[in-house]
Design a protein around this motif. Structure first.
Motif, PDB file in Angstrom:
ATOM      1  N   ALA A  57       0.814  -1.215   0.000  1.00 49.44           N
ATOM      2  CA  ALA A  57       0.000   0.000   0.000  1.00 49.44           C
ATOM      3  C   ALA A  57       0.846   1.262   0.000  1.00 49.44           C
ATOM      4  CB  ALA A  57      -0.940   0.000   1.200  1.00 49.44           C
ATOM      5  N   VAL A  58       2.008   1.225   0.634  1.00 47.98           N
ATOM      6  CA  VAL A  58       2.848   2.422   0.722  1.00 47.98           C
ATOM      7  C   VAL A  58       3.981   2.416  -0.305  1.00 47.98           C
ATOM      8  CG1 VAL A  58       2.336   2.760   3.156  1.00 47.98           C
ATOM      9  CG2 VAL A  58       4.332   1.404   2.499  1.00 47.98           C
ATOM     10  N   ASN A  59       4.034   1.375  -1.148  1.00 41.43           N
ATOM     11  CA  ASN A  59       5.101   1.265  -2.145  1.00 41.43           C
ATOM     12  C   ASN A  59       4.543   1.033  -3.546  1.00 41.43           C
ATOM     13  OD1 ASN A  59       7.903   1.249  -0.716  1.00 41.43           O
ATOM     14  ND2 ASN A  59       6.615  -0.043   0.578  1.00 41.43           N
ATOM     15  N   HIS A  60       3.419   1.668  -3.855  1.00 40.87           N
ATOM     16  CA  HIS A  60       2.836   1.636  -5.196  1.00 40.87           C
ATOM     17  C   HIS A  60       2.464   0.225  -5.651  1.00 40.87           C
ATOM     18  CE1 HIS A  60       4.138   5.810  -5.537  1.00 40.87           C
ATOM     19  NE2 HIS A  60       5.356   5.424  -5.180  1.00 40.87           N
ATOM     20  N   GLY A  61       2.183  -0.668  -4.687  1.00 40.72           N
ATOM     21  CA  GLY A  61       1.830  -2.041  -5.047  1.00 40.72           C
ATOM     22  C   GLY A  61       3.020  -2.857  -5.490  1.00 40.72           C
ATOM     23  N   SER A  62       4.207  -2.517  -5.023  1.00 37.35           N
ATOM     24  CA  SER A  62       5.432  -3.217  -5.423  1.00 37.35           C
ATOM     25  C   SER A  62       5.411  -4.658  -4.928  1.00 37.35           C
ATOM     26  CB  SER A  62       6.656  -2.498  -4.857  1.00 37.35           C
ATOM     27  OG  SER A  62       7.806  -3.299  -4.987  1.00 37.35           O
ATOM     28  N   ARG A  64       7.932  -6.681  -4.964  1.00 35.81           N
ATOM     29  CA  ARG A  64       9.151  -6.909  -4.194  1.00 35.81           C
ATOM     30  C   ARG A  64       8.958  -6.471  -2.747  1.00 35.81           C
ATOM     31  NH1 ARG A  64      14.164  -4.728  -7.294  1.00 35.81           N
ATOM     32  NH2 ARG A  64      13.262  -6.239  -8.746  1.00 35.81           N
ATOM     33  N   ALA A  65       8.317  -5.335  -2.548  1.00 38.66           N
ATOM     34  CA  ALA A  65       8.064  -4.854  -1.185  1.00 38.66           C
ATOM     35  C   ALA A  65       7.096  -5.783  -0.456  1.00 38.66           C
ATOM     36  CB  ALA A  65       7.502  -3.435  -1.226  1.00 38.66           C
ATOM     37  N   MET A  66       6.091  -6.296  -1.174  1.00 36.07           N
ATOM     38  CA  MET A  66       5.129  -7.196  -0.539  1.00 36.07           C
ATOM     39  C   MET A  66       5.784  -8.517  -0.165  1.00 36.07           C
ATOM     40  SD  MET A  66       1.495  -6.424  -2.470  1.00 36.07           S
ATOM     41  CE  MET A  66       2.062  -6.607  -4.160  1.00 36.07           C
ATOM     42  N   GLN A  67       6.695  -8.994  -0.988  1.00 40.04           N
ATOM     43  CA  GLN A  67       7.423 -10.210  -0.640  1.00 40.04           C
ATOM     44  C   GLN A  67       8.287 -10.003   0.598  1.00 40.04           C
ATOM     45  OE1 GLN A  67       9.449 -11.082  -4.330  1.00 40.04           O
ATOM     46  NE2 GLN A  67       7.923 -12.608  -4.914  1.00 40.04           N
ATOM     47  N   ALA A  68       8.895  -8.820   0.702  1.00 47.69           N
ATOM     48  CA  ALA A  68       9.694  -8.513   1.892  1.00 47.69           C
ATOM     49  C   ALA A  68       8.815  -8.463   3.140  1.00 47.69           C
ATOM     50  CB  ALA A  68      10.432  -7.191   1.702  1.00 47.69           C
ATOM     51  N   GLY A  69       7.632  -7.863   3.017  1.00 43.88           N
ATOM     52  CA  GLY A  69       6.715  -7.807   4.153  1.00 43.88           C
ATOM     53  C   GLY A  69       6.220  -9.189   4.543  1.00 43.88           C
ATOM     54  N   LEU A  70       5.942 -10.036   3.539  1.00 42.77           N
ATOM     55  CA  LEU A  70       5.493 -11.398   3.825  1.00 42.77           C
ATOM     56  C   LEU A  70       6.588 -12.185   4.533  1.00 42.77           C
ATOM     57  CD1 LEU A  70       3.266 -13.532   3.444  1.00 42.77           C
ATOM     58  CD2 LEU A  70       4.338 -14.132   1.267  1.00 42.77           C
ATOM     59  N   ALA A  71       7.821 -12.045   4.069  1.00 43.99           N
ATOM     60  CA  ALA A  71       8.936 -12.752   4.716  1.00 43.99           C
ATOM     61  C   ALA A  71       9.110 -12.296   6.156  1.00 43.99           C
ATOM     62  CB  ALA A  71      10.219 -12.520   3.923  1.00 43.99           C
ATOM     63  N   ARG A  72       8.998 -10.989   6.389  1.00 40.69           N
ATOM     64  CA  ARG A  72       9.131 -10.467   7.748  1.00 40.69           C
ATOM     65  C   ARG A  72       8.040 -11.038   8.653  1.00 40.69           C
ATOM     66  NH1 ARG A  72       9.686  -5.710   6.267  1.00 40.69           N
ATOM     67  NH2 ARG A  72       7.558  -4.938   6.542  1.00 40.69           N
ATOM     68  N   ASN A 157      -8.698   1.772  -5.540  1.00 42.19           N
ATOM     69  CA  ASN A 157      -7.587   2.032  -4.636  1.00 42.19           C
ATOM     70  C   ASN A 157      -7.544   1.063  -3.462  1.00 42.19           C
ATOM     71  OD1 ASN A 157      -5.665   4.589  -4.815  1.00 42.19           O
ATOM     72  ND2 ASN A 157      -7.555   5.054  -5.936  1.00 42.19           N
ATOM     73  N   LEU A 158      -8.319  -0.004  -3.535  1.00 38.75           N
ATOM     74  CA  LEU A 158      -8.255  -1.054  -2.520  1.00 38.75           C
ATOM     75  C   LEU A 158      -7.301  -2.139  -2.996  1.00 38.75           C
ATOM     76  CD1 LEU A 158     -12.029  -1.416  -1.541  1.00 38.75           C
ATOM     77  CD2 LEU A 158     -10.224  -0.257  -0.253  1.00 38.75           C
ATOM     78  N   LEU A 159      -6.299  -2.409  -2.205  1.00 35.53           N
ATOM     79  CA  LEU A 159      -5.329  -3.456  -2.532  1.00 35.53           C
ATOM     80  C   LEU A 159      -5.738  -4.737  -1.808  1.00 35.53           C
ATOM     81  CD1 LEU A 159      -2.620  -4.374  -3.793  1.00 35.53           C
ATOM     82  CD2 LEU A 159      -1.503  -3.607  -1.675  1.00 35.53           C
ATOM     83  N   LYS A 160      -6.029  -5.771  -2.594  1.00 38.95           N
ATOM     84  CA  LYS A 160      -6.417  -7.065  -2.021  1.00 38.95           C
ATOM     85  C   LYS A 160      -5.435  -8.122  -2.485  1.00 38.95           C
ATOM     86  CE  LYS A 160     -10.230 -10.377  -1.607  1.00 38.95           C
ATOM     87  NZ  LYS A 160     -11.627 -10.711  -1.998  1.00 38.95           N
ATOM     88  N   ALA A 250       3.885  -3.666  -9.593  1.00 37.98           N
ATOM     89  CA  ALA A 250       3.283  -4.943  -9.215  1.00 37.98           C
ATOM     90  C   ALA A 250       3.933  -6.119  -9.922  1.00 37.98           C
ATOM     91  CB  ALA A 250       1.788  -4.926  -9.511  1.00 37.98           C
ATOM     92  N   ASN A 251       4.765  -5.836 -10.918  1.00 35.99           N
ATOM     93  CA  ASN A 251       5.432  -6.899 -11.658  1.00 35.99           C
ATOM     94  C   ASN A 251       6.954  -6.789 -11.555  1.00 35.99           C
ATOM     95  OD1 ASN A 251       3.223  -8.369 -13.421  1.00 35.99           O
ATOM     96  ND2 ASN A 251       2.712  -6.202 -13.440  1.00 35.99           N
ATOM     97  N   ASP A 252       7.433  -6.230 -10.428  1.00 32.58           N
ATOM     98  CA  ASP A 252       8.868  -6.051 -10.288  1.00 32.58           C
ATOM     99  C   ASP A 252       9.565  -7.210  -9.603  1.00 32.58           C
ATOM    100  OD1 ASP A 252       8.052  -5.744  -7.683  1.00 32.58           O
ATOM    101  OD2 ASP A 252       8.846  -3.730  -7.412  1.00 32.58           O
ATOM    102  N   ALA A 253       8.863  -8.333  -9.448  1.00 32.79           N
ATOM    103  CA  ALA A 253       9.478  -9.535  -8.869  1.00 32.79           C
ATOM    104  C   ALA A 253       9.049 -10.740  -9.693  1.00 32.79           C
ATOM    105  CB  ALA A 253       9.067  -9.708  -7.408  1.00 32.79           C
TER     106      ALA A 253
END
Length: 259
Positions: A57-62, A64-72, A157-160, A250-253
């Protein structure tokens, strides 16, 4: 004398009953431990998916960022020592699991929403332009539904997210039985689940599952060697975007599933 003989018979009967009941009690004890671990994993996954959605949500739907958050969020499942090295090892294991044993599907915004509402915006600081769904002043924007998506820009603007995660079952005996039951693996050998391979192992190394999971599956040889049989867990989270959603982010990983 007769009383002594009766006591011996009662003792023998009790021993026989114990020998019959003990394996069942042991199995149910193992099963209880495995279900507790499974519940812990599902609860941890729910929190981890929410963490991933917040990162997106805070990284433009990245992705890579979502994968980092999931790992954390998944790191507690891999923690073995309460020190700095233990935290580092847990994070490395969680990142590996996110890459190899999970998938993140972006349910919303969809490609249709992007086509309906994405606009080109130039960022002077970056010296680059991005196609993105506007995120500012949403309460004042047009609430008309998009031509393709049939939703308005506020809903776009809802990220699911939906995360598919493979959790390793580690309790002996119970892990294989649950793996076989989940994937509906039949045609086992004459001595059943205690055998090394199903009867048709030469045809399909995965045991010819009737309900296979392409991500969370293991060859039967590998399962016997590691004694880890993966089972699929799923969780969803929805948050409001705090930055404009970009399809390219959203396609950077590598492991991306978008709808």
């Amino acid at each position: 004398m007769y009383e002594y003989a009766d006591k011996r018979r009662m003792t023998g009967q009790a021993m026989t009953e114990f020998l019959i009941v003990a394996p069942l009690l042991l199995f149910f004890g193992f099963a209880t431990v495995q279900f507790v671990l499974l519940y812990q994993a599902k609860s941890t996954l729910d929190v981890a998916v929410l963490e991933a959605a917040r990162e997106g949500a805070v990284n433009h739907g990245s992705m890579r960022a979502m994968q980092a958050g999931l790992a954390r969020g998944l790191a507690p499942l891999y923690a073995r020592h309460a020190d700095a090295s233990g935290v580092q090892s847990a994070m490395l294991a969680a990142r590996s699991a996110v890459t190899k044993a999970s998938s993140i599907a972006i349910i919303s915004p969809t490609a249709a929403m992007t086509r309906d509402f994405a606009r080109t915006r130039f960022y002077p600081d970056e010296g680059a332009a991005h196609e993105e769904i506007p995120n500012d002043t949403l309460m004042y924007r047009d609430t008309s539904p998009g031509a393709e998506s049939d939703v308005n820009v506020q809903d776009a603007n809802l990220l699911k997210l939906r995360v598919h995660y493979c959790f390793d079952l580690v309790v002996p005996l119970v892990n294989k039985i649950m793996y076989y039951a989940t994937n509906v693996i039949g045609n086992v050998a004459a001595n059943g689940l205690f055998s090394r391979e199903p009867a048709d192992a030469n045809v399909d190394a995965y045991g010819s599952p009737r309900r296979p999971d392409s991500l969370c599956r293991t060859t039967l040889v590998d399962g016997w060697q590691s004694q880890r049989w993966p089972i699929a867990l799923e969780s969803e989270a929805i948050v409001r975007m705090q930055s404009p959603f970009r399809a390219d982010a959203a396609n950077d990983a590598a492991t991306v599933t978008a709808r």
